[in-house]
Scaffold this motif. Structure first.
Motif, short mmCIF file in Angstrom:
data_model
loop_
_atom_site.label_atom_id
_atom_site.label_comp_id
_atom_site.label_asym_id
_atom_site.label_seq_id
_atom_site.Cartn_x
_atom_site.Cartn_y
_atom_site.Cartn_z
N ALA A 49 64.27 -6.30 37.47
CA ALA A 49 65.10 -5.45 36.61
C ALA A 49 64.31 -4.24 36.12
O ALA A 49 64.84 -3.11 36.05
CB ALA A 49 65.62 -6.25 35.43
N ALA A 50 63.03 -4.44 35.77
CA ALA A 50 62.20 -3.34 35.27
C ALA A 50 61.92 -2.32 36.36
O ALA A 50 61.99 -1.10 36.12
CB ALA A 50 60.89 -3.89 34.71
N LEU A 51 61.63 -2.78 37.57
CA LEU A 51 61.36 -1.87 38.68
C LEU A 51 62.65 -1.14 39.09
O LEU A 51 62.62 0.06 39.41
CB LEU A 51 60.76 -2.63 39.86
N THR A 52 63.76 -1.85 39.05
CA THR A 52 65.04 -1.22 39.36
C THR A 52 65.38 -0.13 38.35
O THR A 52 65.81 0.97 38.72
CB THR A 52 66.16 -2.28 39.38
N LEU A 53 65.18 -0.42 37.08
CA LEU A 53 65.46 0.56 36.03
C LEU A 53 64.60 1.81 36.22
O LEU A 53 65.08 2.94 36.06
CB LEU A 53 65.21 -0.06 34.66
N ALA A 54 63.32 1.59 36.59
CA ALA A 54 62.43 2.74 36.83
C ALA A 54 62.93 3.57 38.00
O ALA A 54 62.95 4.81 37.93
CB ALA A 54 61.01 2.25 37.08
N ALA A 55 63.35 2.92 39.07
CA ALA A 55 63.84 3.64 40.24
C ALA A 55 65.12 4.41 39.93
O ALA A 55 65.33 5.52 40.42
CB ALA A 55 64.06 2.67 41.40
N LEU A 56 65.97 3.82 39.11
CA LEU A 56 67.21 4.51 38.72
C LEU A 56 66.93 5.69 37.80
O LEU A 56 67.72 6.64 37.73
CB LEU A 56 68.15 3.53 38.02
N SER A 57 65.82 5.65 37.08
CA SER A 57 65.52 6.69 36.10
C SER A 57 64.94 7.95 36.72
O SER A 57 64.86 8.99 36.04
CB SER A 57 64.52 6.15 35.06
N VAL A 58 64.52 7.89 37.98
CA VAL A 58 63.93 9.07 38.62
C VAL A 58 65.00 10.13 38.77
O VAL A 58 66.03 9.91 39.43
CB VAL A 58 63.32 8.71 39.99
#
Length: 300
Positions: A203-212
């Protein structure tokens, strides 16, 4: 430890990745015209290599921490089967067919992504370096670590295209045919220690990828203290200049997913987790962590 002592220690290296570092800094030693000093003179006698004819415009002043960073990068890349090659650079072949990642990443995307986009980064990097061909003697890792010390007229080109070449080369090695696997070993332990559960980590890595915003990457990196960290970078920049060892990149440039997923970046990221080669990623983590030589109690 001063720079010359670091060079001397590297000249006695025995492992493959240390020899690669030693060879590179033999070259830097020659270019700085320090052959008259005991350390460089000894190094030159042992390697019996004539100095290059061209002179480097800006040669890195190598610190012990930078040598350690290169050592860790080479350890990690060797564990991931990425050779520390020098220029002119070439497009690496895939280890699997273009359709091997389906249904998660489609064949058409893989063909364009690897054979067109990645190839363009390689070609553009070689074109930039051709203006200062002495820099072909540097590995990709060195170009990225010392990018701020390159000639100003090629600096941006090298950062963009060496980054594009490295980021894609790493990505191809860390994905493959779907196996429905998850992390094991030390990597599993580190993820659970720092994130609580694998699902929390995802979830944390996904959120980071979505935030780019726009084009870039979400990364799982190993920081200098031996801890996992999630960071993002824009365009084709890497965490290397910040002393972060890249472990896993998630490419969120639109060319990585638009043919299949259109504007649904979240669906692409979720699918991406199904093609990660967790065994190889675990080997990369193990090698990078071991090279830091941290006490066991502070490694997680």
């Amino acid at each position: 430890m001063n720079n010359l002592m670091s060079l001397f220690l590297l000249s006695t290296a025995t492992t493959a990745h240390q020899k690669k570092v030693a060879a590179s800094y033999k070259y830097a030693c020659q270019q700085k015209q320090l052959l008259r000093t005991p350390t460089c003179a000894q190094h030159n006698r042992e390697t019996a290599m004539p100095p290059p004819q061209a002179s480097i415009t800006k040669v890195p002043l190598v610190s012990s921490s930078e040598l350690a960073m290169l050592n860790t990068l080479y350890q990690a890349d060797e564990a991931t089967d990425i050779p520390a090659s020098t220029g002119p650079f070439e497009l690496p072949p895939l280890e699997y067919d273009y359709n091997a990642l389906e249904p998660y990443i489609d064949e058409a995307t893989m063909r364009v992504h690897h054979n067109a986009h990645h190839r363009t980064y390689v070609n553009n990097l070689n074109a930039a370096l051709s203006r200062y061909p002495e820099f072909y003697a540097y590995t990709l890792e060195e170009l990225l670590l010392f990018s701020d010390r390159l000639p100003s007229d090629i600096q941006t080109q090298v950062i963009n295209n060496a980054g594009g070449h490295y980021n894609h080369s790493l990505t191809w090695k860390l994905i493959g045919p779907p196996t429905n696997s998850q992390p094991t070993g030390q990597l599993k332990t580190a993820i659970e220690t720092q994130f609580g559960t694998f699902e929390n980590f995802k979830a944390a890595l996904t959120l980071a990828a979505l935030s780019v915003f726009g084009s870039g990457y979400a990364w799982l990196i190993l920081n200098p203290y031996g801890r996992l960290q999630i960071v993002t970078t824009g365009n084709q920049t890497t965490p290397i200049p910040l002393r972060g060892v890249p472990l896993l990149p998630i490419d969120v440039w639109e060319h990585a997913y638009y043919l299949k997923h259109q504007n649904k970046r979240g669906d692409y990221i979720n699918d991406f987790f199904n093609v990660i080669n967790w065994d190889r990623l675990g080997e990369r983590y193990d090698a990078a962590l071991a090279s830091l030589n941290l006490p066991t109690s502070t490694s997680q």
